[in-house]
Write an enzyme that holds these catalytic residues in place. Structure first.
Site, PDB file in Angstrom:
ATOM      1  N   LYS A 197      64.372   6.883 -12.253  1.00 52.20           N
ATOM      2  CA  LYS A 197      63.170   6.054 -12.228  1.00 52.20           C
ATOM      3  C   LYS A 197      63.152   5.219 -13.507  1.00 52.20           C
ATOM      4  O   LYS A 197      63.210   5.759 -14.614  1.00 52.20           O
ATOM      5  CB  LYS A 197      61.937   6.952 -12.145  1.00 52.20           C
ATOM      6  CG  LYS A 197      60.625   6.221 -11.950  1.00 52.20           C
ATOM      7  CD  LYS A 197      59.493   7.225 -11.763  1.00 52.20           C
ATOM      8  CE  LYS A 197      58.174   6.550 -11.464  1.00 52.20           C
ATOM      9  NZ  LYS A 197      57.093   7.544 -11.262  1.00 52.20           N
ATOM     10  N   ASP A 245      46.494  12.550  -9.008  1.00 54.05           N
ATOM     11  CA  ASP A 245      46.886  11.434  -8.133  1.00 54.05           C
ATOM     12  C   ASP A 245      47.624  11.940  -6.895  1.00 54.05           C
ATOM     13  O   ASP A 245      48.676  11.415  -6.505  1.00 54.05           O
ATOM     14  CB  ASP A 245      47.746  10.435  -8.905  1.00 54.05           C
ATOM     15  CG  ASP A 245      47.827   9.076  -8.202  1.00 54.05           C
ATOM     16  OD1 ASP A 245      46.937   8.787  -7.376  1.00 54.05           O
ATOM     17  OD2 ASP A 245      48.774   8.325  -8.477  1.00 54.05           O
TER      18      ASP A 245
END
Length: 505
Positions: A80, A185
């Site tokens: 990432k 989240d």
């Protein structure tokens, strides 16, 4: 002439590629070329492959630890990458370093006898400069489809799947909370299925970009206070009431999970089409104080699962600093699987009609309970060349009910009803026609020893009344020879009783 040069310069600028923009409006950096090698903090090399996803702040690439070979489509790792100035990946890397090291997760699993905790292990991280721009990167395991893609394909998930997802997410949250963090989240795009064989029914919670500590440095729960910098952080549809004011708690993560489960089951939330965070916050405050109304609003054309109401009521009952009972919540969801009629097999089902799955699983369950019903019936072949013995002694002794049926042949009511002589002759013939070795196995008094007392009493009560003369004869006669009468002797005894009960002329 200068005018022409100006025109060429303007044309060149217009031909430059446009900047990429993420769904949340952030400007994304230019993609990194395949084959670029990154070196993490532990000096491990990671060669980048093709891009497989774009997030709100960066991009995800396939990666391999073999820097000398091209990165194939079957790579086991991903990297990432975000611009170094972005904050979310910095937060995520620090969270992984404190929460997701392999030895930490493995010790937790071992201590609780768990096969799976849905978190990616921390593998590596670092910084890299590409074409003059500095990037930050995080190396993770590779995963399969995210739930958002599956939700888009299917519209909603079966109750069984939602319950199983909830159980696995609760396991992950319990571990994260034990390390002093909340995720904050939870949503379908951040939940990915396993990629490797054997992990297809596992779900993993990723993206810790806004994870927060709910404990201070002394291990004390932070206070419930408004924080404008963090207010409404997360995805508005699923943000907890606490997170709407910038306060983070364990109950907040469970509340966010509850909103997701509603979305997965019915495909809609009452505030789903709104964008005003304050309005959404007020809606959640209202509905979480009236769970029944929330269920009616969401499940307009169907009956809401009882387990969902119970879960949300439990979450609503928690205080800000209360540690949730994760075991209680898991048991609720396990009960939800059972109540929905599915087989509790741990399989995540996507795309099939829930009703179809219920019927199919019930059929399988009946088949497992009655395996003989799954085979076709076959006519039994009878061998007439040998003597049939359907009532052999060794079989009768283990089946008192079968023995009692045989004794009905000698029931007094049956014998004296109708033509008594024919009845006696019929039953006597049945016994006399058998070979002598078999006759002894079917002698009534021998059989009566294997009968329960209640059956003996019933047989005795069925005999006809006898005269006082017969009773006296029974009391005075030596009956030792009749303790085990043969069928022929029984025939004589029955004739005597019949004569005694017949009035003389």
């Amino acid at each position: 002439m200068p005018h022409r040069i100006m025109e060429r310069a303007t044309g060149a600028e217009m031909e430059q590629p446009k900047k990429r923009v993420a769904a949340n409006g952030n400007i994304l950096p230019d993609p990194i070329s395949e084959g670029e090698v990154l070196i993490d903090l532990a000096r491990n090399q990671w060669k980048l492959g093709r891009s497989i996803g774009i997030g709100g702040f960066g991009e995800v690439y396939l990666a391999s630890s073999n820097a000398y070979e091209p990165v194939g489509s079957d790579a086991d790792h991903v990297v990432k990458v975000e611009p170094h100035k972005n904050g979310p990946l910095f937060v995520e890397i620090n969270c992984y370093l404190r929460v997701a090291k392999s030895d930490m997760i493995n010790d937790w699993k071992k201590g609780r006898n768990l096969k799976h905790v849905g978190l990616s292990h921390y593998i590596g991280s670092g910084s890299h400069v590409y074409r003059g721009q500095k990037y930050r990167f995080l190396v993770l395991e590779r995963y399969g489809l995210d739930l958002d893609k599956l939700l888009t394909q299917n519209g909603r998930f079966p109750v069984k799947t939602v319950c199983y997802l909830g159980i696995q997410i609760l396991d992950a949250l319990e571990y994260i909370h034990s390390r002093g963090y909340v995720h904050a989240d939870i949503k379908a795009p951040n939940l990915l299925l396993g990629y490797h064989k054997g992990t297809e029914n596992y779900v993993y919670l990723l993206d810790f970009g806004i994870a927060s500590r709910y404990l201070d440095q002394n291990g004390v729960h932070k206070e419930y206070v408004y924080d404008q910098r963090k207010a409404h952080a997360g995805t508005l549809n699923y943000v907890s009431r606490d997170a709407h004011i910038g306060a983070f708690s364990r109950r907040g993560d469970l509340e966010t999970l509850g909103y997701n489960m509603i979305q997965w089951l019915c495909g809609v939330l009452p505030w789903g089409d709104k964008e005003d965070p304050e309005y959404i916050h007020s809606q959640k405050n209202s509905f979480m104080s009236n769970i029944a109304l929330l269920m009616r609003q969401c499940f307009t054309n169907s009956q809401p699962p009882t387990v969902l109401s119970q879960f949300l009521k439990y979450v609503a009952s928690l205080n800000f600093e209360t540690k949730p009972s994760y075991a209680y919540c898991r048991n609720l969801l396990k009960q939800g699987v059972e109540d929905s009629g599915y087989v509790d097999d741990g399989m995540l089902v996507f795309g099939d009609s829930p009703l179809t799955r219920i019927i199919e699983n019930r059929r399988k369950r009946r088949a497992m309970d009655n395996p003989e019903n799954t085979a076709a019936l076959k006519r039994k072949k009878i061998d007439n060349s040998t003597l049939q013995q359907p009532c052999a002694t060794n079989r009768i002794q283990n089946s008192p009910s079968l023995v009692f049926k045989l004794f009905k042949w000698f029931n007094g009511k049956n014998i004296v009803s109708g033509n008594s002589k024919k009845q006696v002759k019929k039953h006597a013939t049945l016994n006399c026609n058998l070979p002598s070795t078999i006759q002894t196995k079917y002698e009534p008094v021998v059989l009566i020893e294997h009968l329960p007392n209640e059956m003996i009493q019933e047989f005795t009560a069925s005999l006809p009344e006898v005269s006082e003369r017969t009773k006296h004869w029974h009391q005075t006669a030596d009956t030792s020879v009749f303790s085990n009468p043969t069928p022929a002797m029984l025939k004589i005894l029955l004739k005597r009783r019949q004569k005694e009960t017949t009035p003389t002329h």
